[in-house]
Design an enzyme around this catalytic site. Structure first.
Site, PDB file in Angstrom:
ATOM      1  N   GLU A   3     -21.899 -21.792  13.359  1.00  0.00           N
ATOM      2  CA  GLU A   3     -20.986 -21.548  14.482  1.00  0.00           C
ATOM      3  C   GLU A   3     -21.778 -20.951  15.643  1.00  0.00           C
ATOM      4  O   GLU A   3     -21.213 -20.352  16.551  1.00  0.00           O
ATOM      5  CB  GLU A   3     -19.827 -20.659  14.057  1.00  0.00           C
ATOM      6  CG  GLU A   3     -20.225 -19.360  13.400  1.00  0.00           C
ATOM      7  CD  GLU A   3     -19.029 -18.543  12.957  1.00  0.00           C
ATOM      8  OE1 GLU A   3     -18.239 -18.183  13.830  1.00  0.00           O
ATOM      9  OE2 GLU A   3     -18.905 -18.259  11.760  1.00  0.00           O
TER      10      GLU A   3
ATOM     11  N   CYS B 218     -17.149 -19.239   9.269  1.00  0.00           N
ATOM     12  CA  CYS B 218     -18.022 -18.921   8.117  1.00  0.00           C
ATOM     13  C   CYS B 218     -17.774 -19.830   6.928  1.00  0.00           C
ATOM     14  O   CYS B 218     -18.493 -19.754   5.931  1.00  0.00           O
ATOM     15  CB  CYS B 218     -17.824 -17.478   7.694  1.00  0.00           C
ATOM     16  SG  CYS B 218     -18.164 -16.320   9.002  1.00  0.00           S
TER      17      CYS B 218
ATOM     18  N   HIS C 296     -17.461 -13.825   0.595  1.00  0.00           N
ATOM     19  CA  HIS C 296     -17.936 -13.850   1.978  1.00  0.00           C
ATOM     20  C   HIS C 296     -18.050 -12.391   2.421  1.00  0.00           C
ATOM     21  O   HIS C 296     -17.145 -11.594   2.173  1.00  0.00           O
ATOM     22  CB  HIS C 296     -16.951 -14.622   2.858  1.00  0.00           C
ATOM     23  CG  HIS C 296     -17.219 -14.444   4.323  1.00  0.00           C
ATOM     24  ND1 HIS C 296     -18.436 -14.762   4.881  1.00  0.00           N
ATOM     25  CD2 HIS C 296     -16.459 -13.930   5.322  1.00  0.00           C
ATOM     26  CE1 HIS C 296     -18.404 -14.476   6.170  1.00  0.00           C
ATOM     27  NE2 HIS C 296     -17.218 -13.961   6.466  1.00  0.00           N
TER      28      HIS C 296
ATOM     29  N   SER D 217     -12.913 -17.676   9.596  1.00  0.00           N
ATOM     30  CA  SER D 217     -11.811 -17.327  10.493  1.00  0.00           C
ATOM     31  C   SER D 217     -11.198 -18.573  11.091  1.00  0.00           C
ATOM     32  O   SER D 217     -11.858 -19.610  11.249  1.00  0.00           O
ATOM     33  CB  SER D 217     -12.335 -16.413  11.605  1.00  0.00           C
ATOM     34  OG  SER D 217     -12.481 -15.116  11.082  1.00  0.00           O
TER      35      SER D 217
HETATM   36  P1  HMG Z   1     -13.438  -0.014  13.049  1.00  0.00           P
HETATM   37  O1  HMG Z   1     -12.141   0.141  13.739  1.00  0.00           O
HETATM   38  O2  HMG Z   1     -14.614   0.407  13.822  1.00  0.00           O
HETATM   39  O3  HMG Z   1     -13.551   0.821  11.745  1.00  0.00           O
HETATM   40  O4  HMG Z   1     -13.544  -1.533  12.597  1.00  0.00           O
HETATM   41  P2  HMG Z   1     -12.464   1.691  10.938  1.00  0.00           P
HETATM   42  O5  HMG Z   1     -12.011   2.830  11.761  1.00  0.00           O
HETATM   43  O6  HMG Z   1     -11.431   0.796  10.320  1.00  0.00           O
HETATM   44  O7  HMG Z   1     -13.429   2.223   9.800  1.00  0.00           O
HETATM   45  C1  HMG Z   1     -14.017   1.364   8.907  1.00  0.00           C
HETATM   46  C2  HMG Z   1     -14.082   2.051   7.565  1.00  0.00           C
HETATM   47  O8  HMG Z   1     -14.989   3.156   7.659  1.00  0.00           O
HETATM   48  C3  HMG Z   1     -12.735   2.659   7.102  1.00  0.00           C
HETATM   49  O9  HMG Z   1     -12.667   2.484   5.706  1.00  0.00           O
HETATM   50  C4  HMG Z   1     -12.902   4.136   7.435  1.00  0.00           C
HETATM   51  O10 HMG Z   1     -12.092   4.986   6.626  1.00  0.00           O
HETATM   52  C5  HMG Z   1     -14.383   4.325   7.139  1.00  0.00           C
HETATM   53  P3  HMG Z   1     -11.395   1.702   5.049  1.00  0.00           P
HETATM   54  O11 HMG Z   1     -10.194   2.459   5.424  1.00  0.00           O
HETATM   55  O12 HMG Z   1     -11.401   0.303   5.685  1.00  0.00           O
HETATM   56  O13 HMG Z   1     -11.725   1.643   3.610  1.00  0.00           O
HETATM   57  N1  HMG Z   1     -14.989   5.485   7.805  1.00  0.00           N
HETATM   58  C6  HMG Z   1     -15.860   6.319   7.206  1.00  0.00           C
HETATM   59  N2  HMG Z   1     -16.376   6.348   5.965  1.00  0.00           N
HETATM   60  C7  HMG Z   1     -17.284   7.325   5.670  1.00  0.00           C
HETATM   61  N3  HMG Z   1     -17.655   8.280   6.567  1.00  0.00           N
HETATM   62  C8  HMG Z   1     -17.167   8.293   7.820  1.00  0.00           C
HETATM   63  C9  HMG Z   1     -16.226   7.279   8.189  1.00  0.00           C
HETATM   64  N4  HMG Z   1     -15.550   6.985   9.332  1.00  0.00           N
HETATM   65  C10 HMG Z   1     -14.781   5.889   9.079  1.00  0.00           C
HETATM   66  N5  HMG Z   1     -17.540   9.233   8.686  1.00  0.00           N
HETATM   67  C11 HMG Z   1     -13.983  -3.602  11.547  1.00  0.00           C
HETATM   68  C12 HMG Z   1     -13.987  -2.074  11.388  1.00  0.00           C
HETATM   69  C13 HMG Z   1     -14.448  -4.254  10.276  1.00  0.00           C
HETATM   70  C14 HMG Z   1     -12.558  -4.064  11.851  1.00  0.00           C
HETATM   71  C15 HMG Z   1     -14.930  -3.962  12.729  1.00  0.00           C
HETATM   72  O14 HMG Z   1     -16.255  -3.696  12.363  1.00  0.00           O
HETATM   73  C16 HMG Z   1     -14.831  -5.405  13.176  1.00  0.00           C
HETATM   74  O15 HMG Z   1     -14.026  -5.753  14.036  1.00  0.00           O
HETATM   75  N6  HMG Z   1     -15.716  -6.300  12.625  1.00  0.00           N
HETATM   76  C17 HMG Z   1     -15.765  -7.719  12.991  1.00  0.00           C
HETATM   77  C18 HMG Z   1     -14.664  -8.514  12.335  1.00  0.00           C
HETATM   78  C19 HMG Z   1     -14.805  -8.596  10.835  1.00  0.00           C
HETATM   79  O16 HMG Z   1     -15.832  -8.332  10.273  1.00  0.00           O
HETATM   80  N7  HMG Z   1     -13.710  -9.030  10.165  1.00  0.00           N
HETATM   81  C20 HMG Z   1     -13.732  -9.207   8.721  1.00  0.00           C
HETATM   82  C21 HMG Z   1     -12.771 -10.291   8.220  1.00  0.00           C
HETATM   83  S1  HMG Z   1     -12.868 -11.797   9.184  1.00  0.00           S
HETATM   84  C22 HMG Z   1     -14.262 -12.621   8.537  1.00  0.00           C
HETATM   85  O17 HMG Z   1     -14.783 -12.245   7.545  1.00  0.00           O
HETATM   86  C23 HMG Z   1     -14.767 -13.792   9.324  1.00  0.00           C
HETATM   87  C24 HMG Z   1     -16.031 -13.521  10.114  1.00  0.00           C
HETATM   88  O18 HMG Z   1     -17.141 -13.431   9.240  1.00  0.00           O
HETATM   89  C25 HMG Z   1     -16.247 -14.636  11.152  1.00  0.00           C
HETATM   90  C26 HMG Z   1     -16.203 -16.074  10.712  1.00  0.00           C
HETATM   91  O19 HMG Z   1     -15.466 -16.503   9.866  1.00  0.00           O
HETATM   92  O20 HMG Z   1     -16.945 -16.821  11.344  1.00  0.00           O
HETATM   93  C27 HMG Z   1     -15.970 -12.213  10.879  1.00  0.00           C
END
Ligand code: HMG
Length: 389
Positions: free
Chosen positions: A79, A111, A233, A310
């Protein structure tokens, strides 16, 4: 007839950013990245590497070992395409010195693309059992600087040789899949960086996992305990734990104690933790990591794989590890490649992120960086010029 992965090879760029450095620059607790999302380092792609060179670098050990003559199909899933018309597989075909009597195409569905490619390759090889297919997946994951997606960026490529005498993993014919038109993550043609609704995308990943799993279970009759390990994935590695938990719940199986859980899940996560999201390559990078790191001999064990793209497409499928598979892995090459990467500073990361290539057809020559056997040497008259080092 057995059909499956005969050889599997993984390649990552030679530069890397420690996510603790990124956390410091973004004013975030490093544990959020390392523990919260489960990532340690992000692969950094120097200007003279792209998806073509990453994919060709991944495939070179395979064609050197297995030979080139029987390969009648090259499918490259990405992609991060470099051209709207010409298939990147054609550049790889030339770099790798493959026979002219060969079909070369590029496929896309975020992906999920590599899984579609693997299925097509298996069907083509079934129709012509004396031939082989090369499935390549290469991607560069880019989000806006300082966005929530930034720490999940990454890059890498996987190459898989598909044949009727698979030495690594024979694919089971049954699989469960699910399609749904959603906007969780996408990249319009005019943008370099993906647009993502992070929380929604994660929810949809987990929802479609259960749908694909249900369809797989209906098709195969297998339950979770029929699989020695699972490869997911991996947009970030913490999702593997969340996914396994969901599947246990759906199957009515109690979640194993933490040490048992780590024994089941962790071997598949090592490489991704060190590269970040490699999009289409991800689930196969997880498979390579599992095969390279599982302490127990996995011969004759069944592995479950979940592929998510996605948009969205999800598929749960499986395969059986072949006797003697360890003799056909590239474990040492993978480990040496990752261990010998050059760390970059935050400033170098930003400079590389913002590096632009001319779009007016002017002659552009790329300075040589560390990398594998192939590099992008220049662009002239809108044509990319690759070279073997
Ligand atoms: P965010 O808002 O920065 O993070 O986004 P958060 O506030 O949700 O925190 C993440 C985790 O860290 C949470 O754990 C927190 O509690 C923890 P959870 O509740 O999820 O278990 N946390 C801590 N842990 C330890 N010590 C600390 C601390 N602070 C917080 N101090 C998000 C996270 C993944 C949403 C963001 O990184 C993002 O937007 N990523 C890109 C999209 C993505 O990866 N999506 C995944 C599914 S889609 C997919 O897989 C397709 C893709 O590969 C593309 C394709 O298909 O081509 C993306």
């Amino acid at each position: 007839m057995n059909i499956g992965i005969d050889l599997i090879s993984f390649h990552a760029p030679s530069y890397v950013l420690d996510l603790r450095i990124l956390a410091e620059m973004r004013g975030v607790d490093p544990d959020k990245f390392v523990i919260g999302i489960g990532q340690e380092r992000m692969a950094i792609v120097p200007p003279d590497q792209d998806i073509v060179t990453l994919a060709a670098n991944a495939a070179l050990p395979i064609v050197d070992k297995a030979g080139r003559d029987d390969i009648e199909l090259v499918i490259l899933a990405t992609e991060s395409g470099i051209d709207q018309s010409k298939a990147a597989a054609l550049f790889c075909h030339k770099l790798l010195g493959l026979p002219a009597a060969c079909r070369c195409i590029e496929v896309k569905e975020a992906c999920y693309g590599a899984t579609a490619a693997l299925r097509m390759a298996a069907a083509m090889v079934a129709a012509r059992p004396h031939t082989k297919a090369l499935v390549l997946a290469a991607d560069i994951a880019r989000y806006d600087l300082a966005s929530p997606g930034e720490p999940t960026q990454g890059a890498g490529a996987i190459a898989m040789l598909v044949s009727t005498r698979p030495r690594v993993l024979a694919l089971d014919p049954e699989s469960g899949f699910h399609a749904e038109d959603i906007m969780d993550f996408w990249r319009p043609n005019y943008r370099e960086e993906a647009i993502v609704d992070g929380k929604y995308s994660t929810r949809m990943y987990l929802t479609t996992l259960l749908r694909a799993w249900k369809n797989y279970h209906a098709a195969s009759g297998r339950s979770l305990t029929d699989h020695a390990h699972l490869c997911f994935h991996l947009p970030f590695t913490k999702i593997a734990y969340k996914s396994f938990e969901r599947l246990c719940k759906a199957d009515g199986i109690p979640l194993p104690p933490r040490d048992e859980l780590e024994r089941l899940i962790d071997p598949a996560l090592h490489y991704n933790r060190q590269t970040g999201n490699t999009y289409a390559a991800c689930v196969y990078e997880a498979l390579a990591s599992l095969l390279d790191h599982a302490p127990a001999n996995l011969a004759r064990k069944r592995i479950g794989l979940f592929s998510y793209g996605s948009g969205c497409m999800a598929e749960f499928f499986s395969g059986v590890v072949q006797a003697g598979y360890r003799d056909h892995l590239f474990t040492d090459t993978h480990r040496t490649m990752l261990d010998s990467r050059t760390p970059v500073t935050y400033r170098q990361y930003e400079d590389i992120f913002n590096y632009g290539v001319p779009s007016d057809g002017a002659d552009h020559v790329f300075a040589p960086y560390r990398g594998g056997a192939f590099r992008l040497a220049g662009i002239k008259d809108h044509k990319r010029r690759y070279e073997a080092k």
